[in-house]
Structures are given as C-alpha cells and as structure tokens.
Design an enzyme around this catalytic site. Structure first.
Site, PDB file in Angstrom:
ATOM      1  N   ASP A  13      -0.451  -3.074   8.896  1.00  0.00           N
ATOM      2  CA  ASP A  13      -1.564  -2.467   8.144  1.00  0.00           C
ATOM      3  C   ASP A  13      -2.181  -1.264   8.854  1.00  0.00           C
ATOM      4  OD1 ASP A  13      -1.652  -4.530   5.973  1.00  0.00           O
ATOM      5  OD2 ASP A  13      -2.195  -5.829   7.661  1.00  0.00           O
ATOM      6  N   HIS A  43       2.565  -1.184   1.880  1.00  0.00           N
ATOM      7  CA  HIS A  43       2.315   0.139   2.442  1.00  0.00           C
ATOM      8  C   HIS A  43       1.659   1.007   1.371  1.00  0.00           C
ATOM      9  CE1 HIS A  43       5.880  -0.591   5.422  1.00  0.00           C
ATOM     10  NE2 HIS A  43       4.912  -1.470   5.531  1.00  0.00           N
TER      11      HIS A  43
END
Length: 417
Positions: A13, A43
């Site tokens: 992340d 993503h």
C-alpha cells in the site's frame, strides 16, 4: 533499453500503482509485467480528470493507451476477478484491457474452492487471524506446492476435461480437510474458466523474451517486502516472493540480466493493513486512506511514523535499490517523525530463506519493540530518508495523479522523462 523493477519496501500500500502509472505516462512503455501475488493486489491509480481504478491483476499502466499487461507464471490468476476488473475498466474508459493482456499458461489458477478454503481457515483462527485478504491466493500456492502435477493452471482452461478433473480433485481434497465449502459445483465453474481461455491470449514462458526485447517494460510488484514469504514477519506474511527475485529471474531467463533499474517505493508514513508488527504505529496521527478501508478480512488500516529500521531491513532483504520513490509527501506536515532505531537495536538482519522459526522469533521481538524517534520532524523529507536508508530518493509523489510526481535532479529517472 532500461526496464524498471518496482517493489514496495514496506507492508504494501505504499503507492506502487501510482508510480507505475507515472512511469507509463512519461516514457514509451511496451508492457507492464506482473511477477508475484494475484487478485489480492490493490494498486490505486487516479487520473487528472478524476477517473479511478484499483488495479488487481491488470498492470497499473493500463489507463495509458497501448500499454500491455503480461501475467507471468509467478502470478496466481483469478479469471472471475479478472473479468470483473475488465468490466470496471470499461466503465472508466478502457474497453480494450483484455485485448492488451497475455497470461502465462503455467500460472496457477485461483478458484472459488481456494477462496472458500482460505476464508474457512482464517475464520477458524479467531483472534489470531493472519490478516489474509480472503481471496484464496495463498491457498492456491499452498495447494500447488502440495500437488504440483494436479493443481489447476491457466493452460487447463483450454481443455475442459482436464480442468473439470483437477477442479473436482481440488474440491474433494479441501472438503475432506475442512468440511463443506461455500463454493459452487464444478460444472457451474467451468463455463467462466473456458470463456476466459477463449477471450485471453494464453502463452508459454518463451513469449516473455520477445516482449522484453520489443520495448521498455515495467515490472510491477505486489504487496511489500516486509510481507515476503521468507523475509516477512511470520506468520503475518504472504505466500509470495515480494522482493526483486522473480523479476530478475525472468530477465535472466530471457538473457537480459542486468538490464533493469530497481526502484523501491515507500511512504512518508509506514502503514499496515491488518495484524502483525508495526513498531511505529500511532493511532493519534491525523491520517486516513480512502482506498484502504477496514474490511472483514484484513481488519483496519494502521498508520505509523516512518520506520527506518524496518525499511532498512527491507532494503537488505531485497538486495538494495538504484533509487527510491517516496510517496504521500503531501502528508509530511501531519506530525510525522522518523524512527532510526528501536530501544536496544538500530538494525535488523535478514536471515536465509526458509527459516520460518527465525522469522517467527523476529516477529515476537518486533511486537515487543519500542521506537526511538528523532526529536523533530524532518525539514527536508527526501534528504532525511536518503540519509536514514543510504539510498537516493529519485522520485517524490505529492498527489495520487501522475502530475503530482517530481523527479529529483541528477537521479536515475532523469533521462527517461
């Protein structure tokens, strides 16, 4: 040509998607190559006009016209999730994502049986959950290791009789171990998998060598080095190699070893989605992440100050980088500080792959560790991170869009812009 390898040096992340999108927006990229993980990747890419997509299996350069995606044999492919992702891409202006996709036939398949077994195991752990995404990726890898000649693979989707036999064996084995699974009958699954084979270009491993010689490629990693199957903090890890190893292995197979730059991605705040060590966690930080909400499987998204000890460990485990992409720099004024050492140590040493007892002991050590912070927040975050990690910050990100990226002069990325 210079290929670029993109790896997250945290717990995931960190902004790999937005960095890959920027790379594809600022140079003629032929293909984004996924080299680990599966449909649990998330993503996020935001365009200047506000369009947004969370890339799971398609490469994060897919918004850019003509940029292709290749799913290598190291990816666990979920055809059902892939179809849903393609549908969403079509709604945000990308109708041809499947036309720009190739998939290695050796890649493992993630199926509804893997997903159901994954969730059953995680629920059985109760308060000791590992933070799985609940999508069956690790379950597919585990089954592939236990039954390498019978595990369903992408190429099987072209032969319904073979796929039916392998799905039935998978279902029966998991049911015998775990009891009835919350998954549809095999014959109900087959049409979706065979439709996938009819729609997508399934290739063999030799295909990638031609791709790598056709133009610049970006290798897009999933998750983060601190979650690596061997170097992460067991048992709060993934069933995937999250370092550069798979990408560099694919380059070597093509006779192109040493033709890529290594780019590590990290945030100015160290984060973690779900349980496990996060030494610098600080619930008082005024931070939130719209793209990482609390969910039933991973739990809450946690924020901490910049953990240079953990990121140095990730750098060592990954074998170093040519440059760093530092993201979320626009949040640096939220009281964030740098932790350069823990009480009692300033460095963690990676061990040999395979020693999970060592990694579990390291996890216990980290869960008891106490951070020691610099007295004041950095005045110059890129310079402070460079000094703390001993690697150059080549790119900074100040917003989710490609336009919010800044190249630092004299760095490896300068010639590409």
């Amino acid at each position: 040509m210079n290929h670029v390898l993109v790896v997250d040096l945290g717990y995931g992340d960190a902004g790999k998607g937005t960095v890959v999108d920027w790379l594809c927006a600022t140079r003629p990229v032929h293909t984004v190559i996924r080299f680990n993980g599966g449909a649990q990747a998330a993503h996020n890419v935001v365009l200047r006009d506000g369009r947004h997509h969370t890339f799971a299996q398609f490469g994060a350069g897919t918004f850019r016209p003509g940029v292709r995606t290749h799913l290598s044999r190291h990816v666990v492919v979920d055809p059902l999730a892939l179809a849903a992702e393609a549908d969403h891409l079509a709604t945000v202006g990308v109708p041809d994502a499947l036309d720009r996709l190739t998939v290695d036939g050796e890649a493992l398949l993630a199926t509804p049986y893997h997903r159901a077994a994954n969730r059953a195991r995680e629920l059985a752990r109760g308060a000791d959950r590992h933070g799985s995404c609940g999508l069956g990726v690790g379950e597919a890898v585990a089954y592939g290791l236990a039954h390498p000649d019978e595990a369903p693979r992408v190429a099987d989707c072209r032969t319904p009789a073979v796929l039916r036999r392998r799905l039935a064996a998978l279902r029966d084995r998991l049911t015998a171990e775990l009891g009835p699974l919350d998954a549809p009958p095999v014959d109900d699954c087959l049409p979706a998998f065979t439709a996938f084979a009819d729609r997508v270009a399934i290739v063999d491993r030799s295909h990638l060598a031609g791709v790598l010689r056709a133009g610049t490629c970006v290798f897009e990693g999933a998750q983060g080095v601190l979650l690596d199957e061997w170097h992460g903090f067991h048992p709060y890890t993934t069933w995937s190699t999250t370092t550069f190893a798979n990408a560099e292995g694919l380059l070597a197979e093509a006779g192109l070893a040493g033709t890529a730059e290594r780019l590590g991605v990290l945030r100015v705040t160290t984060t973690r989605h779900g349980p496990g060590p996060l030494v610098t966690e600080d619930p008082t930080l005024p931070l939130a992440d719209a793209h990482n909400a609390t969910n039933p499987w991973q739990g809450r998204f946690r924020f901490g100050h910049f953990d240079a000890v953990a990121h140095r460990y990730a750098l060592d485990a990954a074998g170093g980088v040519d440059g760093l992409a530092l993201t979320h720099v626009d949040l640096a004024d939220r009281g964030l500080r740098i932790c350069r050492r823990y009480d009692g140590t300033d460095r963690l040493e990676p061990g040999p792959p395979g020693d999970l007892d060592r990694q579990a002991a390291l996890t216990a050590r980290l869960l008891a560790a106490r951070p020691v912070y610099d007295d004041d927040p950095p005045g110059d975050w890129p310079a402070a991170v460079e000094e703390a990690l001993g690697a150059p910050v080549t790119l900074t990100s100040h917003s989710p869009t490609a336009e919010g990226k800044l190249v630092r002069k004299g760095t490896l990325l300068t010639p590409f812009v």
